[in-house]
Design a protein around this motif. Structure first.
Motif, PDB file in Angstrom:
ATOM      1  N   ARG A 501       0.824  -1.191   0.000  1.00  0.00           N
ATOM      2  CA  ARG A 501       0.000   0.000   0.000  1.00  0.00           C
ATOM      3  C   ARG A 501       0.870   1.256   0.000  1.00  0.00           C
ATOM      4  NH1 ARG A 501      -4.819   1.233   4.169  1.00  0.00           N
ATOM      5  NH2 ARG A 501      -5.421  -0.886   3.716  1.00  0.00           N
ATOM      6  N   SER A 502       2.020   1.179   0.675  1.00  0.00           N
ATOM      7  CA  SER A 502       2.820   2.392   0.844  1.00  0.00           C
ATOM      8  C   SER A 502       3.451   2.850  -0.466  1.00  0.00           C
ATOM      9  CB  SER A 502       3.896   2.174   1.902  1.00  0.00           C
ATOM     10  OG  SER A 502       4.713   1.097   1.538  1.00  0.00           O
ATOM     11  N   LEU A 503       3.636   1.930  -1.428  1.00  0.00           N
ATOM     12  CA  LEU A 503       4.232   2.363  -2.694  1.00  0.00           C
ATOM     13  C   LEU A 503       3.338   3.365  -3.406  1.00  0.00           C
ATOM     14  CD1 LEU A 503       5.794  -0.891  -4.148  1.00  0.00           C
ATOM     15  CD2 LEU A 503       6.907   1.009  -3.015  1.00  0.00           C
ATOM     16  N   GLU A 505       1.004   5.175  -1.788  1.00  0.00           N
ATOM     17  CA  GLU A 505       0.883   6.342  -0.905  1.00  0.00           C
ATOM     18  C   GLU A 505       2.090   7.260  -1.033  1.00  0.00           C
ATOM     19  OE1 GLU A 505      -1.991   4.419   2.512  1.00  0.00           O
ATOM     20  OE2 GLU A 505       0.145   4.569   2.884  1.00  0.00           O
ATOM     21  N   ALA A 506       3.269   6.664  -1.242  1.00  0.00           N
ATOM     22  CA  ALA A 506       4.458   7.489  -1.435  1.00  0.00           C
ATOM     23  C   ALA A 506       4.263   8.377  -2.660  1.00  0.00           C
ATOM     24  CB  ALA A 506       5.686   6.608  -1.599  1.00  0.00           C
ATOM     25  N   GLY A 507       3.648   7.813  -3.718  1.00  0.00           N
ATOM     26  CA  GLY A 507       3.360   8.606  -4.906  1.00  0.00           C
ATOM     27  C   GLY A 507       2.352   9.704  -4.606  1.00  0.00           C
ATOM     28  N   GLU A 508       1.358   9.359  -3.786  1.00  0.00           N
ATOM     29  CA  GLU A 508       0.327  10.327  -3.416  1.00  0.00           C
ATOM     30  C   GLU A 508       0.955  11.516  -2.690  1.00  0.00           C
ATOM     31  OE1 GLU A 508      -3.804   9.512  -1.360  1.00  0.00           O
ATOM     32  OE2 GLU A 508      -2.804   7.649  -1.840  1.00  0.00           O
ATOM     33  N   VAL A 509       1.820  11.197  -1.713  1.00  0.00           N
ATOM     34  CA  VAL A 509       2.463  12.253  -0.944  1.00  0.00           C
ATOM     35  C   VAL A 509       3.311  13.139  -1.858  1.00  0.00           C
ATOM     36  CG1 VAL A 509       4.153  12.688   0.871  1.00  0.00           C
ATOM     37  CG2 VAL A 509       2.427  10.934   1.196  1.00  0.00           C
ATOM     38  N   ILE A 521       3.363   3.956 -11.336  1.00  0.00           N
ATOM     39  CA  ILE A 521       3.675   3.078 -10.203  1.00  0.00           C
ATOM     40  C   ILE A 521       2.918   1.751 -10.271  1.00  0.00           C
ATOM     41  CG2 ILE A 521       3.652   2.860  -7.688  1.00  0.00           C
ATOM     42  CD1 ILE A 521       3.919   5.946  -7.619  1.00  0.00           C
TER      43      ILE A 521
END
Lengths: 610, 376
Positions: A501-503, A505-509, A521
Motif C-alpha cells: 500500500r505504501s508504494l 501512498e508514497a506517490g500520493e504524498v 507506479i
C-alpha cells in the motif's frame, strides 16, 4: 494564519456545504467512485439478468397463451409445473438431472483419484521424470474438453451411432466398441476426468507442499511407519483441501457443454446443459430458464459448501507453515515401474487426443486409418465443394471473429481486473471491498451455457442505454467479459495486494494524481500479472464453446461453434482440423503466459469451462 | 510557514477508536516525535496529517491552510498537501532506478529539468550517496535504501517532513549513525520534522518536543527532559524507562508519603496543574525506575527493609532484584546499582532508599502526577 485554531468557535452546522463537500470528496477518492461504478455496471449485467430469468419462468411467454391459459405476461406456475411435474418432466428435467449428477459425481471422483495419486507421487516421493510429468499433466486441462471428446470418438467411435464412422479400434483391430463405451455416461465421465484431473492435482500438490515437513518427521520420531504417517498425519492435514478440490471440480463441470454434446446427444443421452441447449434451440426459453436456474442453484450450493469448508479450514493453520524440509519417500524397487506407468498415462492423456485429431483431419475417407487414405484436402484443398479450413473464407471470418472477440474480452477484463484490484486493495477491510469482491465472484456460479441463454433473451431487444445486441459480436463480448469476471478480478486483486500500500501512498504524498500513480507506479509493478491475465482471458475466450454456442449468428460465427457445426453435419475432418488449430493457439498462448509470470498461471481456482 | 495544528481530531476504524480527540501544535522548524507502543495511534496521526486517512472529527491546519475539517467535509487530498514522508519500509518504487525514485516528485510537480538536475546533485552530495544513481532499490543495502528514501523526500523541499519508524529496519550500529545524521539534517535544513517511533531512546535523543501516546490519547506533550524527568502519569513514567517500573501504594498527607515498610518526608505537595493541595490525606502511587532507587547495606530512616533475590550484572552496573521483608504480600523490587560495589549474594539483607526528589508520585484515583518537594 487566516483562522486561529485555538480561538476558533465550535463548528457550526453547515449541512448544505457539508453535503456538497462530501459529494466532491466521494468523487475525488478514486477507489470509491470506481467501486460505485463497478457495482452499478455489474449489478446491471449480473443481477438484472438473473432476476429477469426468474421472472420469465413465472410469466406467460409469447406463443404459450393457449397452453398456459392466460395472457402474455400474466403470472403463472405453468413452466415450473411443466418442468417438475408435467408429462414431459421425466424427459426434460429428471432424466437430465440424474444424468448430470451421475456424470458429475463420476468424473469428479475419477479426476480426484488421479489428481491426488499424482500429486502425492510428485510432491512426496522420488518418482522419476517429475518435471516432464508435471508439465504434461497440465496439457489436458489447457486444451478444450470438447477436443478430448472428439478424440475419444476417433478412438472408440463405432459405425452404429452418430456419424457412423468407425474409430481406430473398430477400423484396425476389428473390435466393435459397445455403444456404452462410444457414447453416453462412461465416455463423458472419462473425458471430463481427463480434462479436470490436473485441477485437483494442482490443488492437492500445493496443499501437500505447504505441509510442514516437521509434522511428519515428529510422527516418524514417535515410531510411526510411512503408511501410518500417510493415513494419520498427511491425509487428515490435506483433507480440507481435498474437500475443496472436490467441490470446485464438481462446480466447474456441472454446466459444461461440449463433451456431453458430442458424446451424449447422438445417443440421446442428455444432461442439464445439453437439454437446456435443446429447449433454447426449440425456442422454449422458459423451459430453458428453469433448467438454467437449477444449474445456478446447484453451482451456488457447491460454492457455499466450499466456503463453509474453507471457513473450517482455518483450524488447520499449521499447514500454512513454510513448505520446509521435504523428506522424499523412497519408492524403492517400485520407483521405475511406477514412474513408467505414470509417464505412460500422462503422455496418453496429453498427446494421444491431439495426435488422433491430427490423424483424422488428414483422412480422405472418415474411419479409414490407412496410410494411403491420408490427404491435406481438408486443410488446404477442396472436398465436396467445401474449401480446406486454411483457405476457406468462412473459416477465416470465424477466425477473425474469434480473434477480435478474444482480444476485446482480454482487454476489457484486464482493465476491469485493474479496477477491481485497485478498489479492493485500497478499500480493504471496508464493506465496499467486500461487496465488490463478492459481486465479482457471482458469475462463477452461472454456467457458461446458462449465461448464453440469459444474455440471448435479455439483449435481443434494446435494454436501457444499450441497443439490441443480438447478432453483433458485442453480445458475445459482454457475456464473455461478465463470465470471466471472477478470474479477472481475482488476478487483479492478488496483483494489487502484492504491491504494498505504501508504494502508492508514497506517490500520493509526492503529488501524483490517480492517473500518474496508475501509469508510473501501479501498472508497471503489476504488468506481468495483468499480461498473463490478459493472455489467459484470450485463451479461454477462444476455446470456449458453452458460452457462445447460443449467442453466435452466421455473421458472428466463431471457430469453436463452426467446429460444433461441422460435427453435427458429420464433417469430422473439418472439425478436427479446426480443433487442432485451436489447440495450437491455446497451448502456445498458455505457455507464453507461464513464461511471462514465471509461475503457474493455472493455479488458483481453475481455468474456465469449455 | 510550516506549522502543523491538530484540533480535536478523532479517527475510528469500525468500532475501534484509533485516535481520540487529539489536539497538537507542532511549531515551525520543530523536531516533534510521536512516541508510543504499537497500536497507540501514532502512525494513524501521521497519516491523518499526510492526508492518507480522513478524520471522523476535528480539524487540521498545515501552515496557514485548513487542510481538513470533518464538520463541513473540507479535505485536501494527499497529493495537494506538499509534505514529505519516509515510510517505515521506505516504499522505494522497485521498478525505478535510484535517480528516478528521487526525481519522481519533481517530475510530477513539473520542476524544470535543469533545476531537477541541480537539486538531485545537491541531495546526493548532502546524503553521501554518490554512485548509486543508476541502481535499482533491490541492489542496495538497507542503510542505502534508507538514505535514498530520505533523499527522495528532501529533494522536494517540502516544509514538513514526516518519518514513520524510519530506523526500525536498520541494524543497531547503523541506527545510531543515522540518528546523528538526522539530527544534522534537521539543523541544516530547518524543516519541521514529525517523527513516529516506538523507541523512547530515539525520541529522547532526536526530538525538540514530543508527545507520548497510548490507546489513541495523548498522555503528555513536552520536551524530552520534561517527559522523562517529570512524567505526567503512571503510563508515561513506566513507558519512559529501560525496564519495568516499581510501584508502591502509599498515603500522602501534610508531612510525608507513607507506604508499607517505608516513609518519605516531604514539605509540600501540589497537583500536576500546580494547584496547592489542601489538608487531609489521600491515596497515591509511588513509582520509581530501577535507577531512581538506592541500595544500602545498613538501615536508614524510612528505607525499605529487603533481602536480595538475584543480581544481573550489566557491565558498569547491575540489576538487583530484592524482596521486601516485613510486609504482608509477596512482591519484588528491581533496582540498578554500580558494579564497583561488592557482589550481592542471594539472601543478603539490604535497605532500599526511596527519596522524594528522585521518584514520582501519582494520585491513585486520577493517575495524575503530584508535585512533591523533598524535605531532605
Amino acid at each position: 494564519m487566516t483562522t486561529e485554531p485555538a480561538s476558533a468557535a465550535l463548528p457550526r452546522k453547515r449541512p448544505v456545504r457539508r453535503a456538497w463537500n462530501r459529494f466532491k470528496q466521494f468523487f475525488a477518492t478514486p477507489h470509491q467512485w470506481m467501486g460505485a461504478l463497478f457495482l452499478l455496471v455489474f449489478g446491471y449485467l449480473i443481477l438484472v439478468p438473473v432476476s429477469q430469468i426468474v421472472f420469465s419462468t413465472l410469466r406467460i411467454q409469447e406463443g404459450d397463451t393457449r397452453r398456459a391459459g392466460g395472457e402474455i405476461g400474466e403470472w403463472t406456475l405453468y413452466y415450473w409445473q411443466r418442468t417438475l411435474v408435467g408429462d414431459l418432466a421425466q424427459r426434460i428435467f429428471y432424466e437430465p438431472l440424474v444424468n448430470t449428477l451421475i456424470v458429475s459425481a463420476g468424473y469428479t471422483l475419477l479426476a480426484m483419484t488421479i489428481g491426488v495419486v499424482l500429486a502425492w507421487l510428485l510432491v512426496k516421493t522420488n518418482l522419476p521424470f517429475k518435471r516432464f510429468i508435471g508439465i504434461a499433466a497440465l496439457i489436458p486441462y489447457i486444451v478444450p474438453s470438447w477436443t478430448i471428446a472428439l478424440a475419444w470418438l476417433t478412438m472408440f467411435g463405432n459405425d452404429r451411432i452418430g456419424v457412423g464412422a468407425p474409430g481406430v479400434l473398430q477400423a484396425t483391430l476389428g473390435i466393435t466398441p459397445p455403444d456404452w463405451l462410444a457414447y453416453g455416461a462412461v465416455p463423458i465421465i472419462v473425458v471430463l476426468a481427463i480434462n479436470y484431473f490436473a485441477f485437483t492435482f494442482l490443488l492437492t500438490a500445493s496443499a501437500l507442499a505447504t505441509i510442514d515437513g516437521r509434522l511428519e518427521e515428529s510422527a516418524a520420531m514417535h515410531g510411526a511407519s510411512g503408511r501410518l504417517i500417510l493415513r494419520r498425519i498427511t491425509l487428515p492435514l490435506i483433507l480440507p483441501a481435498l474437500g475443496s478440490a472436490f467441490i470446485l471440480t464438481f462446480a466447474q463441470g456441472i454446466g459444461t457443454f461440449g463433451a456431453p454434446a458430442f458424446l451424449g446427444i447422438p445417443a440421446r443421452f442428455y444432461v442439464l446443459s445439453t437439454q437446456l441447449y435443446q429447449s433454447a434451440g426449440l425456442g422454449r426459453f422458459a423451459d430453458a430458464f428453469a433448467l438454467t436456474l437449477v444449474l445456478i442453484v446447484m453451482a451456488a450450493l457447491a460454492i457455499y459448501m466450499n466456503s463453509l469448508l474453507l471457513g473450517r479450514r482455518k483450524q488447520f493453520t499449521t499447514m500454512t507453515g513454510k513448505g520446509s524440509t521435504h523428506r522424499s519417500i523412497d519408492l524403492g524397487r517400485w520407483r521405475w515401474p511406477v514412474g513408467a506407468a505414470v509417464l505412460a498415462f500422462v503422455g496418453v492423456a496429453a498427446f494421444v487426443p491431439i495426435g488422433l485429431l491430427v490423424w483424422q483431419s488428414l483422412q480422405m475417407n472418415l474411419g479409414n486409418f490407412t496410410v494411403q487414405n491420408l490427404t491435406f484436402a481438408y486443410w488446404v484443398g477442396r472436398v465436396d465443394g467445401v474449401d480446406g479450413i486454411l483457405v476457406d473464407s468462412r473459416v477465416q471470418r470465424a477466425a477473425w471473429n474469434s480473434l477480435r472477440i478474444g482480444l476485446a474480452v482480454a482487454t476489457l477484463t484486464a482493465l476491469i481486473g485493474v479496477m477491481t484490484g485497485y478498489v479492493v486493495s485500497k478499500a480493504r477491510g471496508t464493506w465496499l471491498a467486500r461487496v465488490v469482491e463478492q459481486m465479482s465472484f457471482l458469475p462463477y456460479v452461472i454456467p457458461g451455457i446458462a449465461f448464453g441463454a440469459i444474455y440471448l433473451t435479455m439483449f435481443a431487444r434494446p435494454v436501457g442505454p444499450l441497443p439490441a445486441l443480438y447478432g453483433t459480436i458485442w453480445i458475445i463480448i459482454l457475456a464473455a467479459v461478465v463470465n470471466r469476471l471472477p478470474f479477472a478480478s481475482r488476478t487483479g486483486i492478488s496483483a494489487m495486494m502484492q504491491v504494498g500500500r505504501s508504494l502508492e501512498e508514497a506517490g500520493e504524498v509526492h503529488g501524483a494524481n490517480l492517473f500518474t500513480r496508475l501509469r508510473r507506479i501501479l501498472l508497471p509493478l503489476t504488468r506481468r500479472g495483468f499480461l498473463a491475465g490478459f493472455i489467459l482471458s484470450f485463451v479461454s475466450t477462444v476455446k470456449d464453446l458453452s458460452l457462445v454456442v447460443l449467442l453466435v449468428t452466421p455473421q458472428t460465427m466463431v471457430l469453436t461453434v463452426l467446429t460444433f457445426g461441422y460435427v453435427e453435419l458429420g464433417r469430422r475432418q473439418f472439425a478436427d482440423a479446426i480443433g487442432v488449430v485451436i489447440v495450437v493457439i491455446v497451448l502456445g498462448c498458455t505457455w507464453l503466459a507461464q513464461w511471462l509470470t514465471k509461475t503457474n498461471p493455472l493455479s488458483g481456482f481453475g481455468g474456465s469451462q469449455t | 510557514m510550516s506549522r502543523v495544528v491538530l484540533e480535536g481530531v478523532t479517527k475510528r476504524f469500525g468500532d475501534e477508536v484509533a485516535v481520540d480527540r487529539l489536539s497538537l501544535e507542532i511549531e515551525d522548524g520543530d523536531f516533534f516525535s510521536l512516541l508510543g507502543p504499537s497500536g497507540c495511534g501514532k502512525t494513524t496521526t501521521m497519516r491523518l496529517i499526510a492526508g492518507l486517512e480522513r478524520p471522523d472529527e476535528g480539524r487540521i491546519w498545515i501552515g496557514d491552510q485548513l487542510v481538513c475539517d470533518a464538520a463541513d467535509g473540507t479535505f485536501v487530498p494527499a497529493p495537494n498537501r506538499r509534505l514529505g514522508m519516509v515510510f517505515q519500509n521506505y516504499a522505494l518504487w522497485p521498478h525505478m532506478t535510484v535517480e528516478d525514485n528521487i526525481r519522481f516528485g519533481l517530475h510530477v510537480r513539473k520542476v524544470p529539468e535543469s533545476e531537477q538536475r541541480q537539486r538531485l546533485t545537491d541531495v546526493i552530495k548532502q546524503l553521501q550517496i554518490e554512485g548509486l544513481e543508476k541502481r535499482y532499490p533491490n541492489e542496495l543495502s538497507g542503510g542505502q535504501q534508507q538514505r535514498i528514501a530520505l533523499a527522495r523526500e528532501l529533494v522536494t523541499q517540502a516544509g514538513v517532513l514526516m518519518m514513520d519508524e524510519p530506523l526500525s529496519n536498520l541494524d543497531a550500529k547503523l541506527r545510531i549513525d543515522m540518528r546523528l545524521e538526522l539530527k544534522r539534517l534537521h539543523a541544516d535544513t530547518g524543516r519541521t520534522i514529525i517523527y513516529v517511533t516506538h523507541d523512547q531512546l530515539e525520541a529522547l535523543t532526536l526530538s525538540r518536543r514530543m508527545a507520548v501516546m497510548s490507546k489513541g490519547l495523548v498522555q503528555q506533550v513536552g520536551s524530552p527532559d520534561e517527559v522523562f524527568m517529570r512524567p505526567a502519569n503512571v503510563f508515561v513514567a513506566s513507558f519512559m524507562g529501560q525496564s519495568t517500573i516499581n510501584t508502591f501504594p502509599a498515603t500522602l498527607d501534610a508531612g510525608a508519603v507513607r507506604g508499607e515498610g517505608f516513609e518519605m518526608p516531604i514539605v509540600a505537595a501540589a497537583s500536576g496543574d500546580g494547584r496547592r493541595e489542601g489538608a487531609g490525606s489521600r491515596q497515591v502511587v509511588v513509582a520509581a525506575r530501577p535507577e531512581e532507587l538506592t541500595l544500602h547495606r545498613t538501615a536508614s530512616v524510612g528505607a525499605l527493609h529487603c533481602e536480595v533475590v538475584s543480581e544481573l550484572p550489566m557491565g558498569y552496573t547491575s540489576l538487583v532484584q530484592v524482596r521486601p521483608l516485613d510486609i504482608g504480600e509477596e512482591r519484588f523490587v528491581t533496582l540498578e546499582h554500580p558494579r564497583s560495589d561488592a557482589v550481592f549474594e542471594p539472601g543478603t539483607e539490604v535497605w532500599v532508599g526511596i527519596e522524594a526528589a528522585r521518584v514520582h508520585v501519582f494520585d491513585a484515583a486520577t493517575n495524575q502526577r503530584v508535585v512533591v518537594a523533598n524535605a531532605g
